[in-house]
Enzyme design. Structure first.
Site, mmCIF file in Angstrom:
data_model
loop_
_atom_site.group_PDB
_atom_site.id
_atom_site.type_symbol
_atom_site.label_atom_id
_atom_site.label_comp_id
_atom_site.label_asym_id
_atom_site.label_seq_id
_atom_site.Cartn_x
_atom_site.Cartn_y
_atom_site.Cartn_z
ATOM 1 N N CYS A 162 -2.461 0.681 9.990
ATOM 2 C CA CYS A 162 -3.553 -0.148 9.482
ATOM 3 C C CYS A 162 -4.333 -0.875 10.561
ATOM 4 O O CYS A 162 -5.370 -1.471 10.290
ATOM 5 C CB CYS A 162 -3.051 -1.136 8.430
ATOM 6 S SG CYS A 162 -1.723 -2.192 8.955
ATOM 7 N N HIS A 167 0.833 -1.194 0.000
ATOM 8 C CA HIS A 167 0.000 0.000 0.000
ATOM 9 C C HIS A 167 0.878 1.257 0.000
ATOM 10 O O HIS A 167 2.041 1.196 0.382
ATOM 11 C CB HIS A 167 -0.878 0.047 1.255
ATOM 12 C CG HIS A 167 -1.947 -0.982 1.324
ATOM 13 N ND1 HIS A 167 -2.126 -1.816 2.416
ATOM 14 C CD2 HIS A 167 -2.927 -1.317 0.438
ATOM 15 C CE1 HIS A 167 -3.160 -2.615 2.204
ATOM 16 N NE2 HIS A 167 -3.656 -2.345 1.003
#
Length: 258
Positions: free
Chosen positions: A248, A163
Protein backbone atom coordinates in the site's frame (compact mmCIF):
# COMPACT_ATOMS: atom_id res chain seq x y z
CA UNK A 1 8.98 -2.94 -23.02
CA UNK A 2 7.14 -3.11 -19.68
CA UNK A 3 7.34 0.09 -17.66
CA UNK A 4 8.76 0.12 -14.15
CA UNK A 5 7.39 3.25 -12.52
CA UNK A 6 6.12 3.36 -8.94
CA UNK A 7 3.99 6.09 -7.43
CA UNK A 8 4.93 6.98 -3.86
CA UNK A 9 3.78 9.72 -1.48
CA UNK A 10 5.63 11.23 1.45
CA UNK A 11 4.03 10.65 4.88
CA UNK A 12 1.84 13.40 6.24
CA UNK A 13 2.95 15.19 9.44
CA UNK A 14 -0.39 13.94 10.80
CA UNK A 15 0.43 10.28 10.07
CA UNK A 16 -0.12 9.26 13.71
CA UNK A 17 -3.79 10.28 13.36
CA UNK A 18 -4.33 7.70 10.60
CA UNK A 19 -7.36 5.43 10.73
CA UNK A 20 -7.21 2.04 12.46
CA UNK A 21 -10.01 -0.47 12.15
CA UNK A 22 -8.92 -4.00 13.06
CA UNK A 23 -6.00 -3.24 15.40
CA UNK A 24 -5.57 -1.30 18.62
CA UNK A 25 -4.08 2.17 18.24
CA UNK A 26 -0.43 2.44 19.31
CA UNK A 27 1.93 5.39 19.22
CA UNK A 28 3.50 6.13 15.83
CA UNK A 29 6.98 7.67 15.63
CA UNK A 30 6.78 10.10 12.69
CA UNK A 31 10.53 10.60 12.32
CA UNK A 32 11.11 6.88 12.23
CA UNK A 33 8.23 6.44 9.78
CA UNK A 34 9.78 8.97 7.38
CA UNK A 35 13.11 7.13 7.51
CA UNK A 36 11.34 3.82 6.86
CA UNK A 37 9.47 5.36 3.93
CA UNK A 38 12.71 6.71 2.47
CA UNK A 39 14.33 3.26 2.78
CA UNK A 40 11.28 1.68 1.12
CA UNK A 41 11.54 4.09 -1.81
CA UNK A 42 15.27 3.46 -2.09
CA UNK A 43 14.65 -0.30 -2.20
CA UNK A 44 12.33 0.21 -5.17
CA UNK A 45 14.94 2.32 -6.97
CA UNK A 46 17.76 -0.11 -6.20
CA UNK A 47 15.81 -2.86 -7.91
CA UNK A 48 15.10 -0.96 -11.09
CA UNK A 49 11.97 1.03 -10.36
CA UNK A 50 11.65 4.72 -11.15
CA UNK A 51 9.80 6.34 -8.26
CA UNK A 52 7.31 9.09 -9.10
CA UNK A 53 6.43 11.17 -6.05
CA UNK A 54 2.85 12.39 -5.84
CA UNK A 55 2.51 15.83 -4.23
CA UNK A 56 2.15 15.39 -0.47
CA UNK A 57 -1.23 15.79 1.22
CA UNK A 58 -0.19 17.06 4.63
CA UNK A 59 -3.77 17.39 5.91
CA UNK A 60 -4.56 13.73 5.09
CA UNK A 61 -3.08 11.41 7.74
CA UNK A 62 -3.42 8.25 5.59
CA UNK A 63 -2.15 9.73 2.33
CA UNK A 64 1.14 7.78 2.42
CA UNK A 65 -0.96 4.70 1.58
CA UNK A 66 -1.14 5.81 -2.02
CA UNK A 67 -2.24 2.41 -3.33
CA UNK A 68 -5.77 3.05 -2.08
CA UNK A 69 -6.28 6.01 -4.42
CA UNK A 70 -5.86 4.42 -7.87
CA UNK A 71 -6.05 0.98 -9.49
CA UNK A 72 -4.05 0.30 -12.64
CA UNK A 73 -5.02 -2.17 -15.36
CA UNK A 74 -2.95 -2.01 -18.53
CA UNK A 75 -2.78 1.70 -19.34
CA UNK A 76 -5.99 2.64 -17.51
CA UNK A 77 -5.88 4.39 -14.15
CA UNK A 78 -9.12 3.97 -12.21
CA UNK A 79 -9.28 6.76 -9.64
CA UNK A 80 -10.95 5.36 -6.57
CA UNK A 81 -13.53 6.75 -4.21
CA UNK A 82 -12.18 5.64 -0.82
CA UNK A 83 -14.59 4.02 1.59
CA UNK A 84 -13.47 6.35 4.40
CA UNK A 85 -14.83 9.81 3.62
CA UNK A 86 -11.83 11.45 5.30
CA UNK A 87 -9.57 10.01 2.58
CA UNK A 88 -11.43 11.15 -0.54
CA UNK A 89 -9.41 14.32 -1.13
CA UNK A 90 -6.27 12.16 -1.42
CA UNK A 91 -7.17 11.26 -5.00
CA UNK A 92 -6.87 14.76 -6.50
CA UNK A 93 -3.08 14.93 -6.84
CA UNK A 94 -2.90 11.23 -7.74
CA UNK A 95 -5.24 11.83 -10.68
CA UNK A 96 -3.04 14.71 -11.85
CA UNK A 97 0.08 12.53 -11.60
CA UNK A 98 -1.22 9.52 -13.53
CA UNK A 99 -2.67 11.80 -16.21
CA UNK A 100 0.76 13.44 -16.62
CA UNK A 101 2.25 9.97 -17.17
CA UNK A 102 -0.08 9.36 -20.11
CA UNK A 103 -2.58 7.06 -18.43
CA UNK A 104 -6.17 6.87 -19.60
CA UNK A 105 -8.12 8.02 -16.56
CA UNK A 106 -11.43 6.63 -15.30
CA UNK A 107 -13.26 7.15 -11.99
CA UNK A 108 -15.39 5.47 -9.34
CA UNK A 109 -18.52 7.56 -8.80
CA UNK A 110 -21.02 7.92 -5.96
CA UNK A 111 -22.57 5.66 -4.64
CA UNK A 112 -19.58 3.43 -5.36
CA UNK A 113 -16.66 3.14 -2.95
CA UNK A 114 -13.40 1.36 -3.73
CA UNK A 115 -10.02 1.22 -2.00
CA UNK A 116 -7.06 0.11 -4.09
CA UNK A 117 -5.92 -2.13 -1.25
CA UNK A 118 -8.94 -4.29 -2.01
CA UNK A 119 -7.70 -5.11 -5.54
CA UNK A 120 -5.34 -8.01 -6.26
CA UNK A 121 -4.34 -8.60 -9.89
CA UNK A 122 -2.98 -11.96 -11.01
CA UNK A 123 -2.52 -11.87 -14.74
CA UNK A 124 -5.85 -10.83 -16.22
CA UNK A 125 -7.80 -11.95 -13.14
CA UNK A 126 -8.73 -9.05 -10.88
CA UNK A 127 -9.86 -10.05 -7.39
CA UNK A 128 -11.80 -7.32 -5.58
CA UNK A 129 -12.45 -7.43 -1.85
CA UNK A 130 -15.99 -6.54 -0.90
CA UNK A 131 -15.85 -5.34 2.68
CA UNK A 132 -15.70 -2.31 4.92
CA UNK A 133 -14.07 0.05 2.41
CA UNK A 134 -15.29 -1.27 -0.97
CA UNK A 135 -19.01 -1.68 -1.68
CA UNK A 136 -21.01 -3.54 -4.32
CA UNK A 137 -21.39 -0.45 -6.51
CA UNK A 138 -17.63 0.03 -6.48
CA UNK A 139 -17.08 -3.56 -7.59
CA UNK A 140 -19.64 -3.11 -10.37
CA UNK A 141 -17.96 0.06 -11.61
CA UNK A 142 -14.51 -1.56 -11.58
CA UNK A 143 -15.96 -4.46 -13.56
CA UNK A 144 -17.43 -2.04 -16.10
CA UNK A 145 -14.07 -0.27 -16.48
CA UNK A 146 -11.80 -3.31 -16.76
CA UNK A 147 -13.77 -6.20 -18.24
CA UNK A 148 -13.93 -4.58 -21.72
CA UNK A 149 -10.11 -4.51 -21.59
CA UNK A 150 -9.89 -8.27 -21.02
CA UNK A 151 -10.03 -8.54 -17.24
CA UNK A 152 -11.90 -11.26 -15.37
CA UNK A 153 -13.23 -9.68 -12.18
CA UNK A 154 -13.85 -11.87 -9.13
CA UNK A 155 -15.50 -10.40 -6.03
CA UNK A 156 -14.19 -11.71 -2.69
CA UNK A 157 -15.82 -11.22 0.75
CA UNK A 158 -13.58 -9.42 3.26
CA UNK A 159 -14.57 -9.05 6.91
CA UNK A 160 -11.59 -10.07 9.06
CA UNK A 161 -9.05 -7.50 7.83
CA UNK A 162 -9.04 -3.97 6.46
CA UNK A 163 -8.46 -4.82 2.79
CA UNK A 164 -8.22 -7.91 0.61
CA UNK A 165 -4.46 -7.37 0.34
CA UNK A 166 -4.23 -7.20 4.12
CA UNK A 167 -4.91 -10.94 3.87
CA UNK A 168 -3.44 -12.12 0.56
CA UNK A 169 -1.10 -11.22 -2.26
CA UNK A 170 0.54 -13.46 -4.87
CA UNK A 171 3.94 -14.79 -5.91
CA UNK A 172 5.28 -14.31 -9.46
CA UNK A 173 3.91 -17.70 -10.54
CA UNK A 174 0.39 -16.71 -9.48
CA UNK A 175 0.32 -18.68 -6.22
CA UNK A 176 -1.77 -16.77 -3.69
CA UNK A 177 -0.09 -16.35 -0.30
CA UNK A 178 -1.72 -15.53 2.99
CA UNK A 179 -2.91 -16.66 6.38
CA UNK A 180 -6.08 -18.74 6.42
CA UNK A 181 -7.34 -17.16 9.71
CA UNK A 182 -7.37 -13.77 7.95
CA UNK A 183 -9.43 -14.99 5.00
CA UNK A 184 -13.19 -15.34 4.59
CA UNK A 185 -13.17 -17.76 1.63
CA UNK A 186 -9.79 -19.35 0.83
CA UNK A 187 -11.54 -21.67 -1.62
CA UNK A 188 -11.99 -18.79 -4.10
CA UNK A 189 -8.28 -18.98 -4.92
CA UNK A 190 -6.68 -21.78 -6.91
CA UNK A 191 -3.09 -22.33 -5.84
CA UNK A 192 -2.67 -21.17 -2.25
CA UNK A 193 0.31 -21.16 0.12
CA UNK A 194 -0.24 -20.65 3.84
CA UNK A 195 2.57 -18.51 5.34
CA UNK A 196 3.76 -18.56 8.97
CA UNK A 197 3.32 -14.84 9.79
CA UNK A 198 0.52 -12.35 9.15
CA UNK A 199 2.85 -9.78 7.58
CA UNK A 200 4.29 -12.51 5.37
CA UNK A 201 1.04 -12.34 3.41
CA UNK A 202 2.25 -9.20 1.62
CA UNK A 203 4.80 -9.03 -1.18
CA UNK A 204 5.54 -6.57 -3.98
CA UNK A 205 6.86 -8.21 -7.14
CA UNK A 206 10.04 -6.32 -8.02
CA UNK A 207 10.81 -8.34 -11.14
CA UNK A 208 12.38 -11.71 -11.72
CA UNK A 209 12.38 -13.66 -8.48
CA UNK A 210 12.71 -10.65 -6.17
CA UNK A 211 10.03 -10.03 -3.55
CA UNK A 212 9.80 -6.84 -1.50
CA UNK A 213 8.48 -7.78 1.94
CA UNK A 214 8.36 -6.64 5.56
CA UNK A 215 11.14 -7.29 8.05
CA UNK A 216 8.48 -8.44 10.54
CA UNK A 217 8.10 -11.76 8.67
CA UNK A 218 11.52 -13.47 8.90
CA UNK A 219 10.11 -17.02 8.87
CA UNK A 220 8.15 -16.27 5.71
CA UNK A 221 11.27 -14.77 4.12
CA UNK A 222 13.07 -18.06 4.83
CA UNK A 223 10.20 -19.98 3.26
CA UNK A 224 10.31 -17.86 0.10
CA UNK A 225 14.10 -18.22 -0.12
CA UNK A 226 13.70 -21.99 0.13
CA UNK A 227 11.27 -21.80 -2.82
CA UNK A 228 13.90 -20.04 -4.94
CA UNK A 229 12.81 -16.44 -4.47
CA UNK A 230 14.98 -13.54 -3.33
CA UNK A 231 13.38 -11.63 -0.45
CA UNK A 232 14.17 -7.90 -0.33
CA UNK A 233 13.39 -6.96 3.26
CA UNK A 234 12.34 -3.51 4.50
CA UNK A 235 11.32 -2.32 7.95
CA UNK A 236 7.87 -0.71 7.79
CA UNK A 237 6.97 -1.19 11.44
CA UNK A 238 5.53 2.29 11.95
CA UNK A 239 3.13 1.80 9.03
CA UNK A 240 2.13 -1.65 10.25
CA UNK A 241 0.78 0.08 13.37
CA UNK A 242 -1.77 1.70 11.00
CA UNK A 243 -2.63 -1.53 9.17
CA UNK A 244 -0.22 -0.69 6.37
CA UNK A 245 1.92 -3.14 4.43
CA UNK A 246 4.49 -3.12 1.62
CA UNK A 247 1.88 -3.09 -1.14
CA UNK A 248 0.00 0.00 0.00
CA UNK A 249 3.02 2.33 0.11
CA UNK A 250 3.31 2.42 -3.70
CA UNK A 251 1.40 1.88 -6.93
CA UNK A 252 3.33 -0.05 -9.53
CA UNK A 253 2.72 1.05 -13.15
CA UNK A 254 3.86 -1.91 -15.22
CA UNK A 255 2.09 -1.44 -18.54
CA UNK A 256 2.35 2.20 -19.57
CA UNK A 257 2.40 2.68 -23.32
CA UNK A 258 5.61 4.11 -24.73
Amino acid sequence: MPSKKALIRRPSPRLAEGLVTHVARTEVDLDRAVKQWEAYAEALRTHGWETVEVDPADDCPDSVFVEDTVVMYKNVALITRPGAQSRRSETIAVEETVASLGCSVNWIWDPGTLDGGDVLKIGDTVYVGRGGRTNAAGVQQLRAAFEPLGARVVSVPVSKVLHLKSAVTALPDGTVIGRIPLMDTPSLFGRFLHVPEDSGSHVVLLGGHKLLMAASAPKTAELFADLGYEPVVVDIGEFEKLEGCVTCLSVRLRELYA
